[in-house]
Write a protein that holds these residues in place. Structure first.
Motif, mmCIF file in Angstrom:
data_model
loop_
_atom_site.group_PDB
_atom_site.id
_atom_site.type_symbol
_atom_site.label_atom_id
_atom_site.label_comp_id
_atom_site.label_asym_id
_atom_site.label_seq_id
_atom_site.Cartn_x
_atom_site.Cartn_y
_atom_site.Cartn_z
ATOM 1 N N GLY A 113 37.617 32.242 37.979
ATOM 2 C CA GLY A 113 36.994 33.411 37.379
ATOM 3 C C GLY A 113 35.554 33.596 37.805
ATOM 4 N N VAL A 160 38.171 35.444 33.391
ATOM 5 C CA VAL A 160 39.206 34.615 34.023
ATOM 6 C C VAL A 160 40.268 35.493 34.683
ATOM 7 N N TYR A 161 40.663 35.095 35.898
ATOM 8 C CA TYR A 161 41.620 35.875 36.678
ATOM 9 C C TYR A 161 42.982 35.193 36.802
ATOM 10 N N LYS A 162 42.969 33.877 36.938
ATOM 11 C CA LYS A 162 44.239 33.179 37.055
ATOM 12 C C LYS A 162 44.043 31.707 36.717
ATOM 13 N N ALA A 163 45.141 31.033 36.436
ATOM 14 C CA ALA A 163 45.139 29.585 36.225
ATOM 15 C C ALA A 163 45.810 28.936 37.428
ATOM 16 N N VAL A 173 40.880 27.325 35.583
ATOM 17 C CA VAL A 173 40.949 28.782 35.663
ATOM 18 C C VAL A 173 39.983 29.245 36.743
ATOM 19 N N PRO A 225 48.780 33.466 29.164
ATOM 20 C CA PRO A 225 48.778 34.309 30.370
ATOM 21 C C PRO A 225 48.337 35.755 30.108
ATOM 22 N N GLU A 277 40.761 35.508 44.895
ATOM 23 C CA GLU A 277 40.547 36.208 43.640
ATOM 24 C C GLU A 277 39.108 36.733 43.593
ATOM 25 N N LEU A 321 44.578 36.549 30.814
ATOM 26 C CA LEU A 321 44.034 36.639 32.170
ATOM 27 C C LEU A 321 43.805 38.084 32.592
ATOM 28 N N ARG A 322 42.647 38.310 33.211
ATOM 29 C CA ARG A 322 42.203 39.619 33.695
ATOM 30 C C ARG A 322 42.058 40.657 32.576
ATOM 31 N N SER A 365 37.470 37.558 28.404
ATOM 32 C CA SER A 365 36.498 36.625 28.955
ATOM 33 C C SER A 365 36.306 35.464 27.993
#
Length: 287
Positions: free
Chosen positions: A202, A191-194, A200, A94, A235, A97-98, A101
């Motif tokens: 992104g 990637v922003y979230k799962a 993911v 986690p 997102e 994330l954000r 890459s």
């Protein structure tokens, strides 16, 4: 004669008494030699130990040890952070994330807004594609459980036929466009979230000539996707939402793709999903 016997007996007694004395002297001599040798060995051992302890406490030795330990820990941390391959989306920490890459090669495209990549950390500089042991699998069996499922952030492409629902107009065109644009190519995904479907979400970028292209942006310009619309779960990358809306407006103005007017009963992907009772489009299961 009596005096002769006495003299003879005395001489024998003296001889007998001297024998133990000589034996004692020999033993004492050997003991002294052993003691001297033991003392010498102990002295030399103490000198060696003292020399070693002194060597280990020298500033140069301490500095070299600190540098070597720090370098080893740094190399391990660098490997773990930048060169360790991530097999699937569920293996992404986690904290990644954000902040980071992913670089990888696209191995399959499942729909107009999602695909799978084989993570190749470090890219060609790390030997991927040319160094022995850094081969990218091509066989489906080898790729099983070894790819990261990516859902493009910020956009929604027309739906293909899923779970008994009919396909949307331009759904196949969106799939073909995305396949030709990214299949087999190296992409970088921020990637922003799962999500709960082992994916993911992104933004993906691919090099075309000398320029790096935002895949979501190019789909919007081609008129094969809409800006993602939802009350929650959306997102975007930093500053991407306004750019995406401008790209969608441009495609509408130029009558590109789904905006060409050929589809008289136009329905956006969002409206299509709402009509069919599909939940959050960004979390919809894709093959």
């Amino acid at each position: 004669m009596t005096w002769l016997k006495l003299w003879s007996s005395s001489t024998k007694d003296d001889a007998k008494s001297t024998e133990p004395s000589r034996t004692t002297e020999a033993i004492e001599s050997v003991t002294q030699t052993i003691d001297a040798a033991t003392t010498s060995i102990q002295r030399e051992t103490n000198q060696v130990l003292h020399s070693n302890v002194t060597a280990f406490t020298q500033p140069q030795t301490i500095l070299a040890t600190v540098v070597l330990t720090t370098a080893s820990l740094g190399i391990f941390r660098f490997y773990k952070t930048y060169l360790r391959r991530i097999p699937q989306a569920v293996n992404i920490n986690p904290s990644f994330l954000r902040r980071r890459s992913l670089v990888g090669r696209v191995t399959s495209v499942g729909d107009g807004d999602n695909f799978r990549i084989y993570h190749t950390p470090g890219g060609r500089l790390a030997g991927w594609g040319w160094f022995p042991g850094r081969r990218i699998p091509l066989d489906r069996k080898e790729l099983k459980d070894q790819t990261i499922h990516v859902r493009l952030a910020g956009i929604d492409a027309p739906e293909l036929a899923h779970f008994g629902r009919p396909a949307q107009p331009y759904g196949q065109e969106a799939l073909e466009w995305l396949t030709s644009y990214v299949m087999g190519r190296r992409v970088r995904v921020y990637v922003y979230k799962a999500d709960q479907y082992s994916r993911v979400v992104g933004s993906a970028y691919v090099w075309k000539g000398l320029w790096r292209r935002d895949v979501s942006m190019q789909m919007l310009k081609a008129g094969l996707a809409t800006v993602y619309e939802a009350k929650s779960g959306v997102e975007f990358g930093k500053g991407d939402e306004q750019k995406y809306r401008k790209a969608e407006w441009w495609a509408k103005t130029k009558r590109k793709g789904m905006w060409s007017g050929k589809n008289k009963n136009f329905e956006s992907p969002r409206d299509y999903k709402s009509r069919h009772g599909v939940g959050n489009p960004q979390n919809e299961v894709k093959p």
